[in-house]
Design a protein around this motif. Sequence first.
Motif, PDB file in Angstrom:
ATOM      1  N   GLU A  10      83.911 -81.191  59.511  1.00 28.60           N
ATOM      2  CA  GLU A  10      84.408 -80.409  58.382  1.00 28.60           C
ATOM      3  C   GLU A  10      83.299 -80.011  57.410  1.00 28.60           C
ATOM      4  OE1 GLU A  10      85.148 -84.785  57.503  1.00 28.60           O
ATOM      5  OE2 GLU A  10      85.505 -83.448  59.199  1.00 28.60           O
ATOM      6  N   ALA A  11      82.186 -80.737  57.386  1.00 28.26           N
ATOM      7  CA  ALA A  11      81.069 -80.419  56.493  1.00 28.26           C
ATOM      8  C   ALA A  11      79.985 -79.600  57.183  1.00 28.26           C
ATOM      9  CB  ALA A  11      80.466 -81.712  55.942  1.00 28.26           C
ATOM     10  N   LEU A  12      80.043 -79.510  58.492  1.00 30.01           N
ATOM     11  CA  LEU A  12      78.960 -78.878  59.257  1.00 30.01           C
ATOM     12  C   LEU A  12      78.712 -77.415  58.874  1.00 30.01           C
ATOM     13  CD1 LEU A  12      76.808 -79.472  61.331  1.00 30.01           C
ATOM     14  CD2 LEU A  12      78.465 -78.931  63.119  1.00 30.01           C
ATOM     15  N   PRO A  13      79.725 -76.553  58.736  1.00 30.94           N
ATOM     16  CA  PRO A  13      79.434 -75.162  58.361  1.00 30.94           C
ATOM     17  C   PRO A  13      78.739 -75.041  56.998  1.00 30.94           C
ATOM     18  CG  PRO A  13      81.670 -75.337  59.205  1.00 30.94           C
ATOM     19  CD  PRO A  13      81.158 -76.738  59.040  1.00 30.94           C
ATOM     20  N   ARG A  14      79.190 -75.822  56.021  1.00 28.68           N
ATOM     21  CA  ARG A  14      78.574 -75.763  54.684  1.00 28.68           C
ATOM     22  C   ARG A  14      77.179 -76.376  54.694  1.00 28.68           C
ATOM     23  NH1 ARG A  14      83.621 -77.606  53.950  1.00 28.68           N
ATOM     24  NH2 ARG A  14      82.941 -79.639  53.203  1.00 28.68           N
ATOM     25  N   ALA A  15      76.986 -77.447  55.467  1.00 30.45           N
ATOM     26  CA  ALA A  15      75.662 -78.060  55.576  1.00 30.45           C
ATOM     27  C   ALA A  15      74.681 -77.095  56.251  1.00 30.45           C
ATOM     28  CB  ALA A  15      75.752 -79.368  56.356  1.00 30.45           C
ATOM     29  N   THR A  16      75.137 -76.432  57.301  1.00 29.20           N
ATOM     30  CA  THR A  16      74.292 -75.457  57.990  1.00 29.20           C
ATOM     31  C   THR A  16      73.926 -74.306  57.054  1.00 29.20           C
ATOM     32  OG1 THR A  16      75.266 -76.010  60.131  1.00 29.20           O
ATOM     33  CG2 THR A  16      74.131 -73.903  59.976  1.00 29.20           C
ATOM     34  N   ALA A  17      74.894 -73.824  56.288  1.00 26.40           N
ATOM     35  CA  ALA A  17      74.638 -72.732  55.350  1.00 26.40           C
ATOM     36  C   ALA A  17      73.598 -73.133  54.304  1.00 26.40           C
ATOM     37  CB  ALA A  17      75.937 -72.291  54.682  1.00 26.40           C
ATOM     38  N   LEU A  18      73.688 -74.345  53.784  1.00 24.35           N
ATOM     39  CA  LEU A  18      72.722 -74.816  52.791  1.00 24.35           C
ATOM     40  C   LEU A  18      71.338 -74.951  53.418  1.00 24.35           C
ATOM     41  CD1 LEU A  18      72.081 -75.831  49.946  1.00 24.35           C
ATOM     42  CD2 LEU A  18      72.870 -78.112  50.666  1.00 24.35           C
ATOM     43  N   TRP A  19      71.261 -75.524  54.618  1.00 20.59           N
ATOM     44  CA  TRP A  19      69.975 -75.682  55.313  1.00 20.59           C
ATOM     45  C   TRP A  19      69.361 -74.305  55.572  1.00 20.59           C
ATOM     46  CZ3 TRP A  19      66.979 -74.734  59.534  1.00 20.59           C
ATOM     47  CH2 TRP A  19      65.977 -75.654  59.842  1.00 20.59           C
ATOM     48  N   ARG A  20      70.188 -73.381  56.069  1.00 15.14           N
ATOM     49  CA  ARG A  20      69.706 -72.028  56.372  1.00 15.14           C
ATOM     50  C   ARG A  20      69.224 -71.305  55.118  1.00 15.14           C
ATOM     51  NH1 ARG A  20      73.791 -68.706  60.008  1.00 15.14           N
ATOM     52  NH2 ARG A  20      72.652 -67.071  58.976  1.00 15.14           N
ATOM     53  N   ALA A  21      69.897 -71.515  54.005  1.00 18.38           N
ATOM     54  CA  ALA A  21      69.492 -70.865  52.758  1.00 18.38           C
ATOM     55  C   ALA A  21      68.081 -71.278  52.349  1.00 18.38           C
ATOM     56  CB  ALA A  21      70.480 -71.200  51.641  1.00 18.38           C
ATOM     57  N   HIS A  22      67.671 -72.479  52.728  1.00 15.07           N
ATOM     58  CA  HIS A  22      66.345 -72.979  52.380  1.00 15.07           C
ATOM     59  C   HIS A  22      65.305 -72.741  53.475  1.00 15.07           C
ATOM     60  CE1 HIS A  22      68.580 -75.007  49.238  1.00 15.07           C
ATOM     61  NE2 HIS A  22      67.432 -75.235  48.644  1.00 15.07           N
ATOM     62  N   PHE A  23      65.705 -72.839  54.745  1.00 14.52           N
ATOM     63  CA  PHE A  23      64.731 -72.840  55.840  1.00 14.52           C
ATOM     64  C   PHE A  23      64.988 -71.824  56.936  1.00 14.52           C
ATOM     65  CE2 PHE A  23      65.225 -77.194  54.231  1.00 14.52           C
ATOM     66  CZ  PHE A  23      63.976 -77.360  53.664  1.00 14.52           C
ATOM     67  N   GLY A  24      66.147 -71.185  56.938  1.00 12.41           N
ATOM     68  CA  GLY A  24      66.521 -70.311  58.046  1.00 12.41           C
ATOM     69  C   GLY A  24      65.728 -69.018  58.096  1.00 12.41           C
ATOM     70  N   LEU A  25      65.684 -68.447  59.278  1.00 16.74           N
ATOM     71  CA  LEU A  25      65.017 -67.170  59.519  1.00 16.74           C
ATOM     72  C   LEU A  25      65.902 -66.313  60.410  1.00 16.74           C
ATOM     73  CD1 LEU A  25      61.507 -68.533  60.531  1.00 16.74           C
ATOM     74  CD2 LEU A  25      62.032 -67.368  58.406  1.00 16.74           C
ATOM     75  N   MET A  26      66.067 -65.053  60.048  1.00 13.76           N
ATOM     76  CA  MET A  26      66.770 -64.112  60.927  1.00 13.76           C
ATOM     77  C   MET A  26      68.085 -64.673  61.466  1.00 13.76           C
ATOM     78  SD  MET A  26      63.398 -62.761  62.951  1.00 13.76           S
ATOM     79  CE  MET A  26      62.780 -64.386  63.323  1.00 13.76           C
ATOM     80  N   ALA A  27      68.937 -65.196  60.579  1.00 12.39           N
ATOM     81  CA  ALA A  27      70.242 -65.784  60.944  1.00 12.39           C
ATOM     82  C   ALA A  27      70.104 -67.009  61.830  1.00 12.39           C
ATOM     83  CB  ALA A  27      71.152 -64.747  61.596  1.00 12.39           C
ATOM     84  N   TRP A  28      68.977 -67.678  61.777  1.00 17.19           N
ATOM     85  CA  TRP A  28      68.733 -68.898  62.545  1.00 17.19           C
ATOM     86  C   TRP A  28      68.708 -70.072  61.583  1.00 17.19           C
ATOM     87  CZ3 TRP A  28      64.716 -72.379  61.914  1.00 17.19           C
ATOM     88  CH2 TRP A  28      64.595 -73.356  62.894  1.00 17.19           C
ATOM     89  N   PRO A  29      69.196 -71.210  61.973  1.00 12.79           N
ATOM     90  CA  PRO A  29      70.027 -71.473  63.143  1.00 12.79           C
ATOM     91  C   PRO A  29      71.494 -71.193  62.827  1.00 12.79           C
ATOM     92  CG  PRO A  29      69.628 -73.532  62.019  1.00 12.79           C
ATOM     93  CD  PRO A  29      68.902 -72.456  61.239  1.00 12.79           C
TER      94      PRO A  29
END
Length: 158
Positions: A10-29
């Motif tokens: 249940e937390a995975l989508p929000r955790a991924t979004a936060l991680w991506r906001a800081h470290f993601g590139l080109m919609a990755w990961p």
Amino acid sequence: MQILHPIPDEALPRATALWRAHFGLMAWPRHLRPLHGIVAVGPSGQVLGVMGLRDASGGAPAAALPAPPWLFRPAPPTGDLVIDGLAVSDPGQGTGRALVAEALRRARLRRHPGLRAEVRARNRGALAFYDRLGFAEEARGRYGLPWWGQVHVLRLAA
């Protein structure tokens, strides 16, 4: 605040979004690997912070970086548990410190000799944060992708 590992579904989508906001590139990961992450969750279920973990079996992103492998230069190999990105929604509230404490506990449980962070030299806030927690510089080099510039390799003994 609760510190959870693995990252609950249940937390995975929000955790991924936060991680991506800081470290993601080109919609990755698109997804983080729950077993390779730790999440801080607030009383109403909000994601306050997320930390990726990397070891010999891989890191937090569920897919490879969308760049040619020859372009990426890894930091020197280690037996340490590596922090594979740390992102918090509201800095200065103790969330980062709590995530690092849990990562250190996990490093000890898994019998890693230490906890390692690889931080871009221009990220002065992160360097100061890790220094306050007792991390010491182990190396410096041009690791990662070419435009990242100088990277400090920091270590805290487990």
